[in-house]
Every structure is written in structure tokens, then in C-alpha cells.
Design an enzyme around this catalytic site. Structure first.
Site, PDB file in Angstrom:
ATOM      1  N   ASP A 114       0.798  -1.234   0.000  1.00 61.75           N
ATOM      2  CA  ASP A 114       0.000   0.000   0.000  1.00 61.75           C
ATOM      3  C   ASP A 114       0.831   1.286   0.000  1.00 61.75           C
ATOM      4  O   ASP A 114       0.277   2.383   0.010  1.00 61.75           O
ATOM      5  CB  ASP A 114      -0.978   0.004   1.186  1.00 61.75           C
ATOM      6  CG  ASP A 114      -0.268  -0.137   2.526  1.00 61.75           C
ATOM      7  OD1 ASP A 114       0.907  -0.546   2.543  1.00 61.75           O
ATOM      8  OD2 ASP A 114      -0.905   0.158   3.549  1.00 61.75           O
ATOM      9  N   GLU A 199      12.190  -4.072  12.116  1.00 66.00           N
ATOM     10  CA  GLU A 199      13.291  -3.624  11.258  1.00 66.00           C
ATOM     11  C   GLU A 199      14.611  -3.716  12.020  1.00 66.00           C
ATOM     12  O   GLU A 199      15.622  -4.228  11.505  1.00 66.00           O
ATOM     13  CB  GLU A 199      13.042  -2.180  10.790  1.00 66.00           C
ATOM     14  CG  GLU A 199      11.787  -2.003   9.927  1.00 66.00           C
ATOM     15  CD  GLU A 199      10.483  -1.827  10.713  1.00 66.00           C
ATOM     16  OE1 GLU A 199      10.500  -1.995  11.960  1.00 66.00           O
ATOM     17  OE2 GLU A 199       9.446  -1.509  10.081  1.00 66.00           O
TER      18      GLU A 199
HETATM   19  C1  UGA Z   1       3.728  -0.602   9.213  1.00 67.71           C
HETATM   20  C2  UGA Z   1       5.096  -0.827   8.574  1.00 67.71           C
HETATM   21  O1  UGA Z   1       5.268   0.041   7.486  1.00 67.71           O
HETATM   22  C3  UGA Z   1       5.166  -2.268   8.119  1.00 67.71           C
HETATM   23  O2  UGA Z   1       6.311  -2.468   7.370  1.00 67.71           O
HETATM   24  C4  UGA Z   1       5.084  -3.133   9.329  1.00 67.71           C
HETATM   25  O3  UGA Z   1       5.091  -4.479   8.980  1.00 67.71           O
HETATM   26  C5  UGA Z   1       3.818  -2.849  10.089  1.00 67.71           C
HETATM   27  O4  UGA Z   1       3.626  -1.462  10.324  1.00 67.71           O
HETATM   28  C6  UGA Z   1       3.897  -3.546  11.431  1.00 67.71           C
HETATM   29  O5  UGA Z   1       4.151  -2.859  12.418  1.00 67.71           O
HETATM   30  O6  UGA Z   1       3.746  -4.758  11.497  1.00 67.71           O
HETATM   31  P1  UGA Z   1       1.246  -0.584   8.134  1.00 67.71           P
HETATM   32  O7  UGA Z   1       0.972   0.311   6.993  1.00 67.71           O
HETATM   33  O8  UGA Z   1       0.785  -0.140   9.469  1.00 67.71           O
HETATM   34  O9  UGA Z   1       2.805  -0.907   8.189  1.00 67.71           O
HETATM   35  O10 UGA Z   1       0.733  -2.071   7.881  1.00 67.71           O
HETATM   36  P2  UGA Z   1      -0.007  -2.680   6.620  1.00 67.71           P
HETATM   37  O11 UGA Z   1       0.314  -1.936   5.378  1.00 67.71           O
HETATM   38  O12 UGA Z   1      -1.429  -2.876   6.974  1.00 67.71           O
HETATM   39  O13 UGA Z   1       0.666  -4.114   6.538  1.00 67.71           O
HETATM   40  C7  UGA Z   1       1.999  -4.297   6.119  1.00 67.71           C
HETATM   41  C8  UGA Z   1       2.043  -5.342   4.995  1.00 67.71           C
HETATM   42  O14 UGA Z   1       1.614  -6.596   5.508  1.00 67.71           O
HETATM   43  C9  UGA Z   1       1.131  -5.010   3.807  1.00 67.71           C
HETATM   44  O15 UGA Z   1       1.798  -5.339   2.605  1.00 67.71           O
HETATM   45  C10 UGA Z   1      -0.093  -5.890   4.036  1.00 67.71           C
HETATM   46  O16 UGA Z   1      -0.756  -6.278   2.852  1.00 67.71           O
HETATM   47  C11 UGA Z   1       0.501  -7.083   4.774  1.00 67.71           C
HETATM   48  N1  UGA Z   1      -0.438  -7.700   5.741  1.00 67.71           N
HETATM   49  C12 UGA Z   1      -1.178  -6.938   6.593  1.00 67.71           C
HETATM   50  C13 UGA Z   1      -0.554  -9.083   5.797  1.00 67.71           C
HETATM   51  O17 UGA Z   1       0.110  -9.801   5.029  1.00 67.71           O
HETATM   52  N2  UGA Z   1      -1.416  -9.643   6.706  1.00 67.71           N
HETATM   53  C14 UGA Z   1      -2.162  -8.882   7.569  1.00 67.71           C
HETATM   54  O18 UGA Z   1      -2.941  -9.458   8.375  1.00 67.71           O
HETATM   55  C15 UGA Z   1      -2.033  -7.492   7.509  1.00 67.71           C
HETATM   56 MN    MN Z   2       0.914  -0.016   4.999  1.00 68.97          MN
END
Ligand code: UGA
Ligand code: MN
Length: 253
Positions: A114, A199
Site C-alpha cells: 500500500d 526492522e
Molecule cells: C507498518 C510498517 O510500514 C510495516 O512495514 C510493518 O510491517 C507494520 O507497520 C507492522 O508494524 O507490522 P502498516 O501500513 O501499518 O505498516 O501495515 P499494513 O500496510 O497494513 O501491513 C503491512 C504489509 O503486511 C502489507 O503489505 C499488508 O498487505 C501485509 N499484511 C497486513 C498481511 O500480510 N497480513 C495482515 O494481516 C495485515
Molecule cells: Mn501499509
């Protein structure tokens, strides 16, 4: 060198294909990449299989499901649990298992589905010797977080929280030389580390701060934004039902 882009992707009917389409359009403009897309699912869904095939990009399609107790419920804050951890590890494992067939000179970049990527970022990170770093906008409760650099070295950080983080940097703010990663078999993410420490956990296995390679003009340019796609409101669907209009959501796939 080839850039291996590791992207976890969560199955969500509202925004997944929109986010992935935006990312794919970006990647169409970038030469010499392999997109490793890992679905948060027990299987590779037909939707994403079709999406990747039609993209004609060079890709690897994997799946790995988040365990039940770590799934974020709709009444929980999105940051209450780690996201994408096992999916990214699955991508790392694939690189390790296929190390003989891939470009060992390559670079690995963890790119969430995203975010918003300027294509110039990829040419900045392509020649990463060990670990390169750059600013990321819209994170850490700031307009941007970034390393502070002097003479090509990282000397400090603009960050507003998490002083205990040795690498106060978002997932989208660094890239790793593949040879370095493969040389450290224990380097991976973990669901057990504290919030915000993914990270730092990974990078601590690989490098110290004074060895980091600043990119993007000594970390003064923004080439990536940590954007979020707003969930759409769907109250209107009920009204269509009441009007007896058949509203087929499958055209979204
Ligand atoms: C922030 C950071 O930018 C991420 O790199 C980090 O992994 C995350 O927080 C964290 O703290 O775990 P954020 O935008 O809040 O990211 O999170 P998302 O964009 O909702 O998810 C990160 C990635 O994991 C996305 O590519 C999403 O598609 C994927 N994701 C999310 C999953 O594979 N499973 C899930 O249940 C939720
Ligand atoms: Mn995100």
C-alpha cells in the site's frame, strides 16, 4: 543487479486489488526486478494468480497464513499486532532455498503493497553493498523519518518515538545486499519482538549503524511514502438490497 521485492499482501476485498494495481503500474516502469508476492492465505488465490499472470512481470507467487491468534480483529487497532511477518520470512526462505539460481549480486527490498514508490528509488538502491537507507515519508508520527547523514555516514536520526530502536527506520526505508542476507541464516523477522522492532531486529543481525549506506542524496530526498488506503464505507449496499437491485461484488475480482 536484480532487485528482489518482497511484498506481503493481505486479502481484503475493499482495497487489495487497487493497492496492488498501483504497485504493479509502478513496477512496470522498473527494469531488472523480481516481485516476490506472498499472500496472507493458506493457498494461492485465483484472484492473485490471475493478477500476477496478467502483469507479465517476473514474479514469484507464494502464500503463508497469519496464525489465528495474530489476526487483527475489526475491533482492534491495526498496529496492535505485527503484520506481514511470516509472509516476509516466507519470501526470505524462498531466496535462501533458491540461492543457486538467483542473482547473488542482487538486492532485497521489503515493499508493502500500500505504499507509494517513486521509480527513482529503485535505481538508488540497486547498488547496495551491504545495507542502504533513505527517508520514508508519513511514518513515526512525523511527515518523515530519516537518517541524519554526514560525509556519507549515518550520524543520527529524525525520529519521534522508540528511542530503544537501534535502527529507527520503517520497513520501506532500507535495502539489503542479498549476499549479506544469505550469509546470516538467522536473519529474519519474528512475531515475538516488541512493536516497532521488526526492522531493528532484522538489521541487528546484519550490520551496525556506522556501516549503513545513505541513499537519496544523503537522505535528503523523499522517494517513498508510507501511505494507507482508506477503507471504503459500504452502508449503501443495504439500500440497494432493499431496492431489490442485484449488486454483484464479484466483478471486483
Ligand atoms: C507498518 C510498517 O510500514 C510495516 O512495514 C510493518 O510491517 C507494520 O507497520 C507492522 O508494524 O507490522 P502498516 O501500513 O501499518 O505498516 O501495515 P499494513 O500496510 O497494513 O501491513 C503491512 C504489509 O503486511 C502489507 O503489505 C499488508 O498487505 C501485509 N499484511 C497486513 C498481511 O500480510 N497480513 C495482515 O494481516 C495485515
Ligand atoms: Mn501499509
Amino acid at each position: 543487479p536484480i532487485i528482489y521485492i518482497i511484498t506481503p499482501t493481505n486479502n481484503r476485498v475493499e482495497t487489495q486489488l487497487a493497492d496492488l494495481t498501483r504497485m504493479r503500474n509502478t513496477l512496470w516502469l522498473v527494469p531488472k526486478i523480481v516481485w516476490i508476492l506472498i499472500e496472507d492465505s493458506t493457498f494461492k488465490t485465483p484472484k492473485i494468480t490471475k493478477f500476477l499472470k496478467e502483469s507479465q512481470l517476473s514474479y514469484v507467487h507464494l502464500s503463508e497464513q497469519t496464525p489465528d491468534d495474530l489476526i487483527i480483529r475489526s475491533n482492534e487497532k491495526t498496529w496492535s499486532k505485527p503484520r506481514g511477518v511470516l509472509q516476509r520470512n516466507k519470501g526470505i526462505d524462498w531466496l535462501r532455498e533458491n540461492s543457486k539460481d538467483i542473482d547473488s549480486n542482487g538486492v532485497i527490498f521489503f515493499a508493502d503493497d500500500d505504499n507509494t514508490y517513486d521509480i527513482r528509488l529503485f535505481e538508488e538502491i540497486r547498488y547496495t553493498q551491504k545495507v542502504s537507507v533513505w527517508p520514508v515519508a508519513f511514518v513515526g508520527e512525523l511527515m518523515y523519518e530519516r537518517p541524519i547523514c554526514k560525509n556519507g555516514k549515518v550520524t543520527g536520526w529524525f525520529r519521534s518515538w522508540g528511542d530503544s530502536r537501534p535502527f529507527p527506520i520503517d520497513m520501506a526505508g532500507f535495502a539489503i545486499n542479498l549476499r549479506l542476507l544469505l550469509a546470516h541464516p538467522s536473519a529474519r523477522f519474528s512475531n515475538l519482538v516488541q512493536r516497532g522492532m521488526q526492522e531493528s531486529h532484522l538489521l541487528s543481525h546484519l550490520i551496525s549503524v556506522n556501516e549503513l549506506e545513505p541513499k537519496a542524496d544523503n537522505c535528503t530526498k523523499i522517494f517513498v511514502w508510507h501511505t494507507n488506503t482508506r477503507k471504503i464505507l459500504r452502508f449503501g449496499e443495504k439500500r440497494l438490497q432493499q431496492m431489490n437491485l442485484k449488486y454483484d461484488q464479484y466483478i471486483l475480482d
